[in-house]
Design a protein around this motif. Structure first.
Motif: not given
Length: 66
Positions: A1-3, A10-11, A19-20, A28-30
């Protein structure tokens, strides 16, 4: 889910229900470029033809994924 954020980028908060912070406060995602964690924001990175980009999930701020 990008923010979207104030930097115009976009994060990535979650992918496929992971999820983070799902694995703790350091998770979290890298992403990797050609097997190495990138220190640059995805939008600022210049990739070459044939580069391999992979999203990886870390539970320890990247120490557990290289």
């Amino acid at each position: 889910m990008p923010i979207k954020n104030s930097y115009g980028s976009v994060y990535v908060q979650g992918i496929n229900y992971l999820y983070e912070f799902s694995c703790g406060p350091l998770s979290g995602w890298m992403y990797q470029v050609n097997g190495e964690i990138s220190e640059l924001r995805m939008l600022k990175n210049t990739n070459e033809d044939g580069d391999r980009i992979a999203w990886v999930y870390t539970c320890d701020l990247g120490k557990d994924v290289g």
